[in-house]
Design an enzyme around this catalytic site. Structure first.
Site, mmCIF file in Angstrom:
data_model
loop_
_atom_site.group_PDB
_atom_site.id
_atom_site.type_symbol
_atom_site.label_atom_id
_atom_site.label_comp_id
_atom_site.label_asym_id
_atom_site.label_seq_id
_atom_site.Cartn_x
_atom_site.Cartn_y
_atom_site.Cartn_z
ATOM 1 N N MET A 193 17.771 33.371 54.543
ATOM 2 C CA MET A 193 17.339 34.692 55.002
ATOM 3 C C MET A 193 15.834 34.761 54.791
ATOM 4 O O MET A 193 15.344 34.653 53.671
ATOM 5 C CB MET A 193 18.083 35.812 54.281
ATOM 6 N N ARG A 209 22.680 40.033 46.132
ATOM 7 C CA ARG A 209 22.627 40.476 44.732
ATOM 8 C C ARG A 209 23.928 40.157 44.008
ATOM 9 O O ARG A 209 23.912 39.780 42.837
ATOM 10 C CB ARG A 209 22.299 41.971 44.674
ATOM 11 N N TYR A 230 14.369 37.417 41.541
ATOM 12 C CA TYR A 230 14.598 37.402 42.998
ATOM 13 C C TYR A 230 15.786 38.264 43.398
ATOM 14 O O TYR A 230 16.613 38.636 42.587
ATOM 15 C CB TYR A 230 14.683 35.995 43.579
ATOM 16 N N GLU A 231 15.795 38.608 44.702
ATOM 17 C CA GLU A 231 16.760 39.559 45.278
ATOM 18 C C GLU A 231 16.706 40.913 44.582
ATOM 19 O O GLU A 231 17.704 41.619 44.476
ATOM 20 C CB GLU A 231 18.188 38.993 45.233
ATOM 21 N N GLY A 232 15.515 41.261 44.121
ATOM 22 C CA GLY A 232 15.308 42.549 43.464
ATOM 23 C C GLY A 232 15.281 42.409 41.966
ATOM 24 O O GLY A 232 16.277 42.047 41.344
#
Length: 568
Positions: free
Chosen positions: A173, A292, A435-437
């Site tokens: 992504m 997540r 990562y991913e927030g």
């Protein structure tokens, strides 16, 4: 031979949860596939047996191929050749093994070549592979990007791309850019159309995990003159069409097997996925929530492996004439590692179950009309999944860091030596809370459910569940923590200060996770005391220490205190 699934019965325990029956019934749609596909289950019991066989295969591949390759992959890493990313040599062995084992396209319907597995089973497989090698888990688990294409792409795109992923083609992504990290509204990669309607991409993407994959989902600006999220759309880029080169591969602290790439798009042909303008507002949010949960599973895998390494070393290492596992300082550390692992895993799989129910109902709704009861059910579990996902990702990513840190501490000086696995687990784990927030962004995602009482209502409902007699004193202690939690929320809301609210958000978030995980582990220990009773005792005491301290801090805090924390 070891097996990363069967060696840990705590994973299989979660297949017995009461919600699994509803999940399987929804996913299998009254077992309609049994007449068309030989591997389709004929009933619930058959489905569970299929899941167990799949997880056993995953555990075997993880323990006997991926883990033995992990050190070599960490040392070699990927490299760049003529604008292309080349995996570490042993990564190709891992890819080949997982393809031959049929571990691709797990969540996709059978009509596209998938296995139609629920998300909770995919999460279990993901945990197992992460325990063997967190870097390879990144590559493998990104197959879940196909869920977004399945959900929002058209049927022609599904027929074109999904079977390829089910055969083992890789995905990525492509979201982040040099000037757009957490703030994806600033994405400026340009999407424009030729006279014949063909979409083209031009610009740069940075920090793209598995960035030279076969199939990419790309966030790009399709609406000229816009500068916010409303001008962004999602596109599908096929590596076979060319137009994208790898300019740089990042040299990272950990997860060396997972290539992190900077990509240059030059008139790269692509396809619009879904509708324009919904790329960030709708599609990326779905993509990120799935990612997540994937990081939460990755984190639990490393929590498990760090615990395994610490426990094994403590049993072997002798000091002062005794095995160090007999020292209170050491066995106290190990017990906390196991408690975090068990509680964090329970939170992960509860979240995955909530996701499964609402996603299955959404899928059914695409083909027909839901009953009013099903619409209410979908609404309920959508909200629960939305509330639990930031708790699961944030908490487990922090636990993975803590367990990896403690594993090194148990090893002492040996833990600092590169020949021991603990140092790699420590390096790998550090990215999970970024990562991913970041964890701070998980707090932002969760805070509205804290202040509007959603989590509090969940806690009070969970309190109604019966626990075994020997666990009732622990439940009573958790009930007192909930009262402190409610007082803390009321205090922050009453102060009506936005800066104070944001500043104290992390403490409220940690209190939330500690209490919910306490209630989950008490339920697990009631059902399987041989697996979880010790962790329940340890975790509730840890939660008590944390929640009481946080509540004291929150209640004594006022807005004037903020000036002491502002950097000069």
């Amino acid at each position: 031979m070891s097996n990363y699934y069967t060696d840990h019965p705590e994973i299989g325990f979660h297949l017995n949860h009461p919600l699994m029956k509803r999940i399987v019934d929804l996913k299998e749609r009254n077992y309609a596939d049994k007449d068309q596909f030989e591997d389709a289950p004929v009933n619930y019991e058959d489905a569970i047996e299929n899941y167990k066989r799949l997880l056993e295969i995953t555990g075997d591949v993880a323990a006997n191929i991926i883990e033995p390759n992990s050190e070599s992959v960490d040392l070699e890493g990927p490299h760049l050749e003529n604008g292309r990313m080349i995996y570490a040599s042993k990564t190709y062995e891992n890819l080949d093994a997982t393809r031959k084992a049929g571990l691709w396209g797990l969540s996709m319907p059978r009509r596209y070549g998938g296995l139609n597995l629920p998300n909770v089973i995919f999460s279990m497989a993901s945990e197992v592979i992460a325990a063997a090698d967190a870097g390879f888990q990144n590559i493998w688990s990104l197959q879940s990007c196909i869920d977004t294409l399945y959900e929002f792409g058209n049927e022609e795109q599904r027929q074109k791309y999904i079977p390829r992923v089910c055969q083992g083609e890789t995905m990525s992504m492509d979201l982040t850019e040099p000037d757009a990290g957490s703030d994806l509204q600033r994405v400026m990669l340009k999407a424009s159309q030729d006279a014949d309607g063909t979409w083209r991409l031009n610009g740069v993407k940075r920090f793209i995990t598995n960035g030279d994959s076969d199939i990419h989902l790309v966030l790009a600006r399709s609406e000229e003159g816009t500068r916010d999220g409303r001008g962004l759309s999602m596109f599908i880029y096929d590596k076979k069409d060319g137009g994208v080169t790898v300019r740089h591969i990042e040299h990272k602290l950990g997860i060396h097997g997972s290539p992190t790439c900077e990509l240059v798009f030059k008139n790269a042909k692509c396809e619009l996925c879904g509708n324009t303008r919904l790329g960030l507002i709708k599609y990326v949010m779905a993509l990120m929530n799935g990612a997540r949960l994937g990081i939460a599973a990755q984190s639990v895998g490393v929590e498990q492996e760090a615990y395994n390494e610490g426990l094994a070393y403590a049993k072997e290492r002798a000091q002062f004439g005794k095995k160090i596992i007999t020292f209170p300082a050491v066995y106290g550390m190990i017990s906390r590692m196991k408690a975090k692992l068990d509680a964090g895993r329970s939170l992960l799989y509860m979240t995955a179950r909530y996701v499964d129910i609402y996603k299955a109902l959404e899928d059914i709704a695409r083909d027909g009309k839901l009953t009013p009861e099903e619409r209410q059910e979908m609404k309920k579990y959508t909200r629960l999944a939305d509330a639990f996902t930031p708790l699961s990702k944030g908490t487990n990513s922090e636990y993975a860091n803590q367990n990896a840190y403690d594993a090194i501490s148990i090893h002492g000086g040996s833990g600092f030596i590169m020949e021991y696995k603990s140092q790699r687990l420590y390096r790998d784990a550090r990215i999970f809370s970024i990562y991913e927030g970041t964890t701070q962004l998980q707090v932002v995602a969760a805070i509205r459910y804290i202040t509007n009482g959603t989590y509090l209502d969940i806690m009070k409902e969970m309190l109604q569940s019966e626990v075994s007699d020997d666990l009732k004193p622990l439940k009573a202690r958790v009930e007192k923590l909930i009262a402190l939690y409610e007082e803390s929320i009321d205090k922050v809301k009453a102060d009506e200060n936005a800066d104070e609210h944001d500043f104290l958000g992390r403490r409220l978030y940690d209190m939330t996770a500690n209490i919910i995980e306490s209630l989950l582990i008490l339920d697990d220990a009631t059902k399987a005391p041989e697996l979880f009773a010790k962790s329940a005792n340890v975790f509730v005491r840890m939660a008590e220490e944390s929640v009481v301290g946080a509540a004291t801090y929150v209640k004594a805090f006022n807005a004037d205190d903020l000036k002491n924390f502002v950097a000069e």
